[in-house]
Design an enzyme around this catalytic site. Structure first.
Site, mmCIF file in Angstrom:
data_model
loop_
_atom_site.group_PDB
_atom_site.id
_atom_site.type_symbol
_atom_site.label_atom_id
_atom_site.label_comp_id
_atom_site.label_asym_id
_atom_site.label_seq_id
_atom_site.Cartn_x
_atom_site.Cartn_y
_atom_site.Cartn_z
ATOM 1 N N GLU A 1 1.329 -9.690 6.649
ATOM 2 C CA GLU A 1 2.027 -9.140 7.743
ATOM 3 C C GLU A 1 1.809 -10.265 8.981
ATOM 4 O O GLU A 1 2.337 -9.935 10.073
ATOM 5 C CB GLU A 1 1.732 -7.580 8.299
ATOM 6 N N SER B 1 0.902 -1.401 0.005
ATOM 7 C CA SER B 1 -0.073 0.174 0.169
ATOM 8 C C SER B 1 1.003 1.252 -0.142
ATOM 9 O O SER B 1 0.952 1.926 1.048
ATOM 10 C CB SER B 1 -0.986 -0.042 1.215
ATOM 11 N N SER C 1 8.546 1.574 11.321
ATOM 12 C CA SER C 1 7.721 0.661 10.916
ATOM 13 C C SER C 1 8.453 -0.155 9.761
ATOM 14 O O SER C 1 9.306 0.307 9.083
ATOM 15 C CB SER C 1 6.783 1.334 10.017
ATOM 16 N N HIS C 2 8.104 -1.519 9.687
ATOM 17 C CA HIS C 2 8.548 -2.462 8.596
ATOM 18 C C HIS C 2 7.615 -2.091 7.421
ATOM 19 O O HIS C 2 6.644 -1.225 7.208
ATOM 20 C CB HIS C 2 8.213 -3.660 9.084
ATOM 21 N N SER D 1 4.903 -4.319 4.375
ATOM 22 C CA SER D 1 4.296 -5.468 4.365
ATOM 23 C C SER D 1 5.300 -6.574 3.481
ATOM 24 O O SER D 1 5.047 -7.719 3.998
ATOM 25 C CB SER D 1 3.144 -5.140 3.773
ATOM 26 N N LYS E 1 9.345 4.753 7.716
ATOM 27 C CA LYS E 1 9.958 3.768 6.992
ATOM 28 C C LYS E 1 11.033 3.928 6.318
ATOM 29 O O LYS E 1 10.829 4.951 5.299
ATOM 30 C CB LYS E 1 8.758 3.415 5.844
ATOM 31 N N LYS F 1 6.303 -0.859 14.655
ATOM 32 C CA LYS F 1 5.236 -1.953 14.345
ATOM 33 C C LYS F 1 6.116 -2.877 13.452
ATOM 34 O O LYS F 1 6.824 -2.449 12.564
ATOM 35 C CB LYS F 1 4.162 -1.604 13.851
ATOM 36 N N GLU G 1 -3.641 5.554 12.255
ATOM 37 C CA GLU G 1 -2.538 5.933 11.284
ATOM 38 C C GLU G 1 -3.317 6.167 10.087
ATOM 39 O O GLU G 1 -4.117 5.246 9.706
ATOM 40 C CB GLU G 1 -1.555 4.741 11.108
ATOM 41 N N GLU H 1 -4.880 -2.711 8.890
ATOM 42 C CA GLU H 1 -4.143 -3.205 10.072
ATOM 43 C C GLU H 1 -4.810 -2.975 11.725
ATOM 44 O O GLU H 1 -5.462 -1.996 11.876
ATOM 45 C CB GLU H 1 -2.657 -2.628 10.138
ATOM 46 N N HIS I 1 -3.301 -6.084 2.089
ATOM 47 C CA HIS I 1 -2.532 -7.136 2.616
ATOM 48 C C HIS I 1 -3.188 -8.389 2.911
ATOM 49 O O HIS I 1 -2.608 -9.552 3.365
ATOM 50 C CB HIS I 1 -2.075 -6.661 4.076
ATOM 51 N N ASP J 1 1.511 8.316 7.479
ATOM 52 C CA ASP J 1 2.316 7.394 7.097
ATOM 53 C C ASP J 1 2.309 7.899 5.413
ATOM 54 O O ASP J 1 3.459 8.666 5.077
ATOM 55 C CB ASP J 1 1.647 6.065 7.258
ATOM 56 N N ASP K 1 -4.577 1.063 11.700
ATOM 57 C CA ASP K 1 -4.078 1.689 10.495
ATOM 58 C C ASP K 1 -4.967 1.343 9.298
ATOM 59 O O ASP K 1 -4.937 -0.003 8.531
ATOM 60 C CB ASP K 1 -2.607 1.236 9.854
HETATM 61 P P1 PGA Z 1 2.907 -1.361 2.990
HETATM 62 O O1 PGA Z 1 2.053 -1.277 4.704
HETATM 63 O O2 PGA Z 1 4.279 -1.642 3.647
HETATM 64 O O3 PGA Z 1 2.206 -2.315 2.254
HETATM 65 O O4 PGA Z 1 2.855 0.230 2.689
HETATM 66 C C1 PGA Z 1 2.301 -0.814 5.735
HETATM 67 C C2 PGA Z 1 1.545 0.409 6.100
HETATM 68 O O5 PGA Z 1 0.637 1.016 5.283
HETATM 69 O O6 PGA Z 1 1.776 0.868 7.120
HETATM 70 ZN ZN ZN Z 2 0.440 2.892 7.259
#
Ligand code: PGA
Ligand code: ZN
Length: 439
Positions: A213, A40, A371-372, A374, A344, A395, A294, A170, A161, A319, A248
């Site tokens: 995830e 995403s 953040s990680h 997906s 990220k 996360k 988020e 999420e 996801h 994000d 999220d």
């Molecule tokens: P993504 O999702 O890694 O697919 O972008 C994670 C998020 O939206 O936080």
């Molecule tokens: Zn996000």
């Protein structure tokens, strides 16, 4: 301490898509990094270079990005004689300049980030310190004590996801009342297990499949169904009142023609405007112990963010809105759009710039949420980054699947190591939003 070689190889991420691995060699050894990838993705992210050759991996190969490392960036960095023990900023800047585009589309953010991560590891080894300490120094984090983050674990997957009809991406559990990181992991794992049994009893054995995830993806659609499941699982696991919730929705994924389509994965559109969606969030906040929200609105819906932020008492994270980009963080500050930045590393493409965006957010009094992606790998870099930057929370998906637990396991190692060394540290707990300020 000079670098003697920098190479890259095409490897796989957790979705079976190719990604870039970098190996960087110094007299201290060979240091490796593997780059993550989102699904995403927002439009403001740095560009991941993909080959586009349909005969291999449906066009998703990264051989060109590997050549950016091996043929272009590697030789340049080695020739410049840069030393990762003190020159990470210079290495990153040289890569930004060599690429020359604002979004790293020429050489690829996936190529550039791999080198940046591997260089940080090489630098830490040269200085004889753990990566989290090196990153704390790079970030200018006050060094009074270390803070272990609250792990926000995504245990129910929807959106882009998973294959279920749920629009929201999420649903995370956050053990804010645990007293150590290891206990936090245990509580979340117990809740995850209770959730599995619960889903099985309500929806049958066929419903316990996982999303990208590692969270479950049962055949539910509405956010209150997901939240009721979580509340029940938390209770069954015996952690009622001690585990809070984060959501999220990743709402950019279901934003079309100025509206949010809650039925975007079904044949029945369910269109809400920003005000109606805001009302839905307020209802959920009233009913459930939600502490973090988020991307409740799309990446360009600044006015909806600003309106919602006016009387928002929980953490409101940007994000896709901010894309770990310092310029967008500054716009967010000016518009009072949110009170937290998602970090990220591959959204921006260098460790230096990711830290810079995070520090800008901190300077505005915001929180930073690491953040990680997906599409992940077993690389655990972000575990050290969250401790180094003292972000107080991160996360990394469910407490299941190797690429997700690699980060949680690394954080438990860090917790043990700090204890063994007799250093002062604490678990962020309820004060996760202010961990950085609290020195
Ligand atoms: P993504 O999702 O890694 O697919 O972008 C994670 C998020 O939206 O936080
Ligand atoms: Zn996000």
């Amino acid at each position: 301490m000079s670098i003697t070689s920098i190479t890259a190889q095409q490897r796989l991420d957790s979705r079976g898509k190719p990604t870039v691995q970098v190996q960087l060699t110094t007299p201290h050894g060979t240091f490796r990094a593997i780059v993550p990838s989102g699904a995403s993705k927002g439009d403001y992210e740095a560009v991941e270079l993909r080959d586009g050759d349909k005969s291999a991996f449906e066009g998703n190969g990264v051989l060109e990005a590997c050549r950016s490392v091996t043929d272009v960036l590697g030789p340049k960095i080695i020739e410049a004689g840069l030393d990762p023990s003190k020159d990470l900023k210079k290495i990153d800047q040289l890569m930004i300049d060599t690429d020359g585009t604002p979004d790293k589309s020429k050489l690829g953010a996936n190529a550039i980030l791999g080198i940046s991560m591997a260089a940080a590891r090489a630098g830490a080894a040269a200085r004889g310190m753990p990566l989290y300490q090196y990153l704390a120094d790079e970030s200018g984090t006050p060094s009074k004590d270390f803070v272990l983050p609250v792990p926000f674990m995504n245990v129910l997957n929807g959106g882009d996801h998973s294959g279920n009809p749920m629009a929201f991406q999420e649903f995370m559990i956050a053990p804010t009342h645990a007293t150590s990181f290891a206990q936090a992991v245990q509580w979340n794992a117990e809740t995850y297990s209770a959730l599995k049994t619960l889903i099985q009893s309500k929806h049958g054995k066929g419903a316990i499949g996982l999303g990208d995830e590692g969270g479950f993806a049962p055949p539910i659609q509405h956010p209150h169904e997901a939240l009721d499941l979580l509340m029940e699982a938390i209770k069954i696991a015996g952690h009622e009142g001690k585990i809070k919730i984060g959501i999220d929705p990743a709402s950019q994924s279901f934003f079309t023609d100025g509206k949010y389509n809650m039925g975007f994965k079904t044949n029945a559109p369910d269109m809400l405007d920003a005000a109606q969606l805001g009302d839905l969030y307020r209802e959920l906040l009233e009913k459930y112990p939600i502490v973090l929200l988020e991307d409740p609105f799309g990446q360009d819906d600044w006015s909806a963010f600003t309106e919602f932020n006016k009387d928002c008492t929980i953490e409101l994270v940007g994000d896709d809105l901010l894309a770990t980009n310092v310029d967008r963080v500054k716009i967010g500050e000016e518009k009072k759009a949110c009170n937290s930045m998602l970090l990220k590393i591959n959204q921006i493409g260098t460790i230096t710039e990711a830290i810079g965006a995070g520090n800008e957010a901190f300077s505005a009094g915001w929180s930073v949420f690491v953040s990680h992606r997906s599409g992940e790998t077993t690389d655990d870099f972000i575990a050290d980054l969250t401790v180094g930057m003292r972000t107080g929370h991160l996360k990394s998906g469910a407490p299941a699947r190797g690429e997700r637990v690699a980060k949680y396991n690394r954080l438990m190692d860090i917790e043990d190591e700090l204890a063994a060394k007799g250093l002062t540290f604490r678990y962020a707990g309820e004060g996760f939003r202010d961990a950085h300020k609290d020195v």
